[in-house]
Scaffold this motif. Structure first.
Motif, short mmCIF file in Angstrom:
data_model
loop_
_atom_site.label_atom_id
_atom_site.label_comp_id
_atom_site.label_asym_id
_atom_site.label_seq_id
_atom_site.Cartn_x
_atom_site.Cartn_y
_atom_site.Cartn_z
N GLU A 225 70.34 35.52 -7.88
CA GLU A 225 71.04 34.24 -8.05
C GLU A 225 71.51 33.69 -6.71
O GLU A 225 72.09 34.42 -5.91
N ARG A 226 71.26 32.42 -6.52
CA ARG A 226 71.69 31.74 -5.28
C ARG A 226 73.17 31.42 -5.36
O ARG A 226 73.66 30.81 -6.32
N LYS B 143 64.26 38.08 -11.17
CA LYS B 143 64.18 36.80 -11.88
C LYS B 143 65.21 35.84 -11.27
O LYS B 143 66.42 36.06 -11.34
N SER B 144 64.71 34.77 -10.68
CA SER B 144 65.58 33.79 -10.03
C SER B 144 65.76 32.53 -10.87
O SER B 144 66.71 31.78 -10.66
N ASP B 145 64.85 32.30 -11.81
CA ASP B 145 64.91 31.08 -12.63
C ASP B 145 64.48 31.42 -14.06
O ASP B 145 63.39 31.07 -14.50
N PRO B 146 65.34 32.13 -14.82
CA PRO B 146 64.95 32.60 -16.14
C PRO B 146 64.64 31.50 -17.16
O PRO B 146 63.98 31.77 -18.17
N ASP B 147 65.10 30.27 -16.90
CA ASP B 147 64.88 29.18 -17.85
C ASP B 147 63.66 28.33 -17.53
O ASP B 147 63.38 27.35 -18.23
N ASN B 148 62.95 28.68 -16.47
CA ASN B 148 61.75 27.91 -16.12
C ASN B 148 60.72 28.01 -17.25
O ASN B 148 60.40 29.11 -17.69
N PRO B 149 60.21 26.87 -17.75
CA PRO B 149 59.24 26.92 -18.85
C PRO B 149 57.95 27.65 -18.50
O PRO B 149 57.25 28.14 -19.39
#
Length: 406
Positions: free
Chosen positions: A158-159, A189-195
């Motif tokens: 996480e940033r 995982k840096s962007d778990p909501d990315n489609p």
């Protein structure tokens, strides 16, 4: 396809074989004994072998160093096809690749830094890795999810301002037990909501001495601890690293993984060819020197059948590996993904069978530590899981094959 080795490769083969004969084979037992001695006398098996360190100096002096490295401003210049026979020779002895600075996971990590690192990353981490001054680890697999599907990875990156904060649990982090390990490449995982589920992950550089890294335990492989290298279960608890440690950019972890794992997989397969050749050699020598039921074991039909089958299987696997290497060199790793997957299934399965026959030929001694067959089998069997299990590679091969008809 022309698999005739160039004069340059033939020269390197001859020099490498000579070095192995003069320095590596004679020291196999001594290196194992040294590690065991560290455990009993110093209470710490996780110390580098001084014998290996001394042999590294000899290898570097003879120009047998960083042979894996593709053409770059840092040297190298061997193609995958050219490196294949050299990697096979080193693979004959478990410790040998490190002597020539060609061992996993360092080779894969060095290629990642070469391809995707910034100049600062290369100066700080790649240079000392290439010099053999430090070692590294790769943190990808996780115990709480089926890591055969890498999109399942849960470790969070996480940033927060000018830093990334890492939280998660990894295992099979090879190399973490070595006191020379100074840098990890971690996939999280840096962007778990990315489609796009293949854009959720990133790779980031994590210095080993960063606060919040805890090695919970070292994992045995069929009872072997693989000291001083080892494979750790590692917890990352609020581990903070500079934002500049991100490789290539957020969401590009899979892109980097494909660039890293292609060469890594083929290197494993090349080394396994060497392991299988060594096992066949031991089987032939052992059965020729033992008598059962009135004649040498080597004259028993079942033994001759296994020796013949071993030769066929090893040569088949070697040709398949050379073909994959040629495809990687000519059309790139992505276009050669089917061939890479094919050898990743074929080579470990072949090695397991050949080594098992060699183990059987040694009788009860085969399952001890006396002949190296048990340890070789444990290593080969593990590689049916490492860098992706057989089932995943078979599924990929089938999908690519079916695509030809859709």
């Amino acid at each position: 396809m022309n698999f005739e080795y160039s004069d340059k490769v033939k020269d390197l083969e001859a020099r490498l074989n000579a070095f192995m004969e003069a320095h590596v084979y004679p020291n196999e037992e001594a290196i194992t004994a040294e590690i065991d001695k560290n455990g009993t006398e110093k209470g710490d098996r996780w110390q580098p072998s001084q014998i290996i360190e001394d042999l590294k100096k000899k290898a570097k002096a003879e120009g047998l160093w960083n042979l894996f490295l593709p053409e770059s401003e840092r040297g190298g210049g061997l193609t995958n096809l050219e490196y294949a026979p050299l990697c096979e020779i080193m693979g004959r002895v478990e410790y040998a690749p490190e002597i020539f600075n060609c061992s996993a996971p360092d080779t894969g990590n060095m290629e990642v830094l070469e391809r995707y690192g910034t100049e600062e990353h290369k100066k700080q981490w790649l240079k000392p890795l290439l010099e053999g001054e430090i070692r590294s680890a790769f943190a990808m697999t996780e115990p709480r999810v089926a890591s055969s599907d890498a999109t399942n990875i849960e470790c969070r990156i996480e940033r927060k301002g000018d830093e990334y904060v890492i939280n998660g649990l990894k295992w099979w982090t090879s190399g973490i037990g070595d006191p020379r390990c100074k840098i990890l490449i971690l996939m999280g995982k840096s962007d778990p909501d990315n489609p796009d589920r293949y854009r959720q992950q990133s790779m980031i550089l994590v210095p080993r001495d960063t606060a919040g890294i805890t090695v919970k335990r070292m994992l045995p492989v069929f009872g072997y601890d693989d000291a001083p290298h080892g494979h750790g279960e590692v917890e990352f608890n609020d581990v903070r690293v500079p934002a500049s440690n991100m490789l290539l950019g957020e969401g590009r972890g899979f892109e980097i993984a494909q660039g890293r794992l292609g060469p890594g997989r083929i290197h494993h397969c090349m080394r396994l060819i060497g392991q299988a050749e060594r096992a066949l050699e031991k089987m032939c020598r052992r059965t020729s020197s033992r008598t059962a039921f009135g004649k040498p074991v080597s004259e028993q039909t079942v033994t001759q059948e296994r020796i013949a089958e071993s030769r066929i299987m090893i040569d088949q696997a070697r040709l398949l590996v050379l073909h994959a290497a040629w495809k990687m060199d000519t059309v790139g790793n992505k276009e050669a993904r089917k061939e890479i997957a094919m050898i990743k299934v074929a080579a470990p399965v072949m090695a397991c069978k050949v080594i098992d026959w060699a183990l059987q030929a040694h009788g009860g001694g085969g399952v001890t530590t006396d002949f190296g067959t048990a340890r070789a089998y444990a290593h080969a069997r593990t590689l049916r899981l490492a860098d992706g299990p057989d089932e995943v590679h078979r599924n990929q091969i089938a999908r690519l094959e079916l695509r030809r008809y859709n």
